[in-house]
Write a protein that holds these residues in place. Structure first.
Motif, mmCIF file in Angstrom:
data_model
loop_
_atom_site.group_PDB
_atom_site.id
_atom_site.type_symbol
_atom_site.label_atom_id
_atom_site.label_comp_id
_atom_site.label_asym_id
_atom_site.label_seq_id
_atom_site.Cartn_x
_atom_site.Cartn_y
_atom_site.Cartn_z
ATOM 1 N N UNK A 115 0.831 -1.200 0.000
ATOM 2 C CA UNK A 115 0.000 0.000 0.000
ATOM 3 C C UNK A 115 0.867 1.252 0.000
ATOM 4 N N UNK A 116 1.932 1.258 0.795
ATOM 5 C CA UNK A 116 2.805 2.427 0.858
ATOM 6 C C UNK A 116 3.575 2.623 -0.444
ATOM 7 N N UNK A 117 3.878 1.528 -1.148
ATOM 8 C CA UNK A 117 4.578 1.634 -2.429
ATOM 9 C C UNK A 117 3.630 1.924 -3.577
ATOM 10 N N UNK A 118 2.331 1.782 -3.321
ATOM 11 C CA UNK A 118 1.354 2.021 -4.367
ATOM 12 C C UNK A 118 1.199 0.880 -5.328
ATOM 13 N N UNK A 119 1.615 -0.350 -4.922
ATOM 14 C CA UNK A 119 1.506 -1.506 -5.791
ATOM 15 C C UNK A 119 0.157 -2.194 -5.604
ATOM 16 N N UNK A 120 -0.310 -2.924 -6.619
ATOM 17 C CA UNK A 120 -1.552 -3.692 -6.466
ATOM 18 C C UNK A 120 -1.415 -4.692 -5.329
ATOM 19 N N UNK A 121 -2.427 -4.739 -4.475
ATOM 20 C CA UNK A 121 -2.321 -5.566 -3.275
ATOM 21 C C UNK A 121 -2.560 -7.040 -3.553
ATOM 22 N N UNK A 122 -3.400 -7.366 -4.529
ATOM 23 C CA UNK A 122 -3.765 -8.770 -4.725
ATOM 24 C C UNK A 122 -2.568 -9.625 -5.104
ATOM 25 N N UNK A 123 -1.561 -9.036 -5.769
ATOM 26 C CA UNK A 123 -0.444 -9.831 -6.256
ATOM 27 C C UNK A 123 0.431 -10.350 -5.132
ATOM 28 N N UNK A 124 0.349 -9.729 -3.956
ATOM 29 C CA UNK A 124 1.230 -10.133 -2.869
ATOM 30 C C UNK A 124 0.606 -11.175 -1.960
ATOM 31 N N UNK A 125 -0.660 -11.488 -2.157
ATOM 32 C CA UNK A 125 -1.284 -12.506 -1.327
ATOM 33 C C UNK A 125 -0.906 -13.865 -1.874
ATOM 34 N N UNK A 126 -0.226 -14.708 -1.087
ATOM 35 C CA UNK A 126 0.270 -15.960 -1.625
ATOM 36 C C UNK A 126 -0.851 -16.856 -2.133
#
Length: 250
Positions: A115-126
């Motif tokens: 969120x702080x980097x502004x990246x899409x969140x769904x991609x980081x959920x394993x």
């Protein structure tokens, strides 16, 4: 049921102060207080579902998890509030592995950082690891125990007490399987190899074998090396499930 999860990470050599708060309605607020940056966003449904499963299975830590006082460690304070009550967890880099909350804390950190980097969140959920089996053998100790448990991704559990000859097969709830999915999807071969230390004869030894679409992982540890192996939370959960199954058998 409604819940909120708040994680504060502080300390370290750089003296960081990072917070993240997530609620069951999908809202996330992340803040890096050193530069004064903050962001509010909405989590995707798969992230909320994963958090919901982990929080619904959360239990108050024992022992209390008070930080050890490690000088350059990161400190983590996790507050969970739901209809079941409130749970507070305080750990640092040396005690997080034994707390049972490392998977949840790690997920909250990833969501905060993205969120702080502004990246899409769904991609980081394993992603789930696909079909898998986990087999744990616990042996030794003063009493010379021989206990095994095997769990598979289709929810089947088989537990056995080799000394008494008792065994039981049962089906695990979906929430427990989701928790195991998360742990196994993040499992990496231990470094160093995790070979038992050769501690006194009264040590318990643990052999864990994981098989999934990602390959095979073999872990060997004893009471003196379990904490450093990185697999203590998973091994503790498998032991808990085994013991509950054996106790439930008439």
């Amino acid at each position: 049921s409604p819940w909120t999860a708040q994680l504060t990470q502080s300390g370290g050599i750089a003296g960081v102060l990072l917070t993240v708060e997530v609620s069951s309605d999908g809202q996330l607020k992340a803040e890096d207080r050193r530069p004064g940056r903050s962001v509010t966003t909405t989590l995707p449904p798969d992230a909320i579902a994963q958090l919901d499963q982990m929080i619904s299975n959360a239990k108050a830590p024992f022992p209390s998890g008070v930080p050890s006082g490690c000088a350059d460690c990161f400190n983590y304070t996790l507050d969970l509030t739901s209809t079941r009550g409130a749970i507070r967890v305080q750990v640092d880099d040396t005690t997080i592995g034994a707390s049972g909350f490392e998977p949840l804390i790690s997920l909250l950190q990833r969501l905060r950082d993205d969120a702080l980097r502004g990246q899409p969140l769904a991609t980081e959920v394993p992603a789930t690891p696909g079909p898998w089996t986990a087999q744990l053998t616990q042996s030794g100790g003063i009493a010379g125990v021989l206990l095994t448990v095997e769990v598979s991704s289709d929810s089947q559990l088989k537990a056995e007490d080799g000394r008494s000859g008792r065994s039981v097969t049962t089906t695990l709830p979906s929430g427990t399987i989701a928790q195991l999915d998360h742990m196994i999807s993040n499992a990496k071969p231990p470094v160093p190899s995790g070979v038992p230390s050769g501690c006194a004869a009264d040590c318990l030894t643990y052999t864990l074998d994981l098989t999934s679409s990602g390959g095979m992982i073999h872990v060997q540890a004893d009471d003196t090396t379990l904490g450093a192996s990185g697999f203590e939370p998973l091994i503790n959960l498998l032991q808990q499930l085994r013991d509950e199954a054996l106790r439930a058998k008439p």
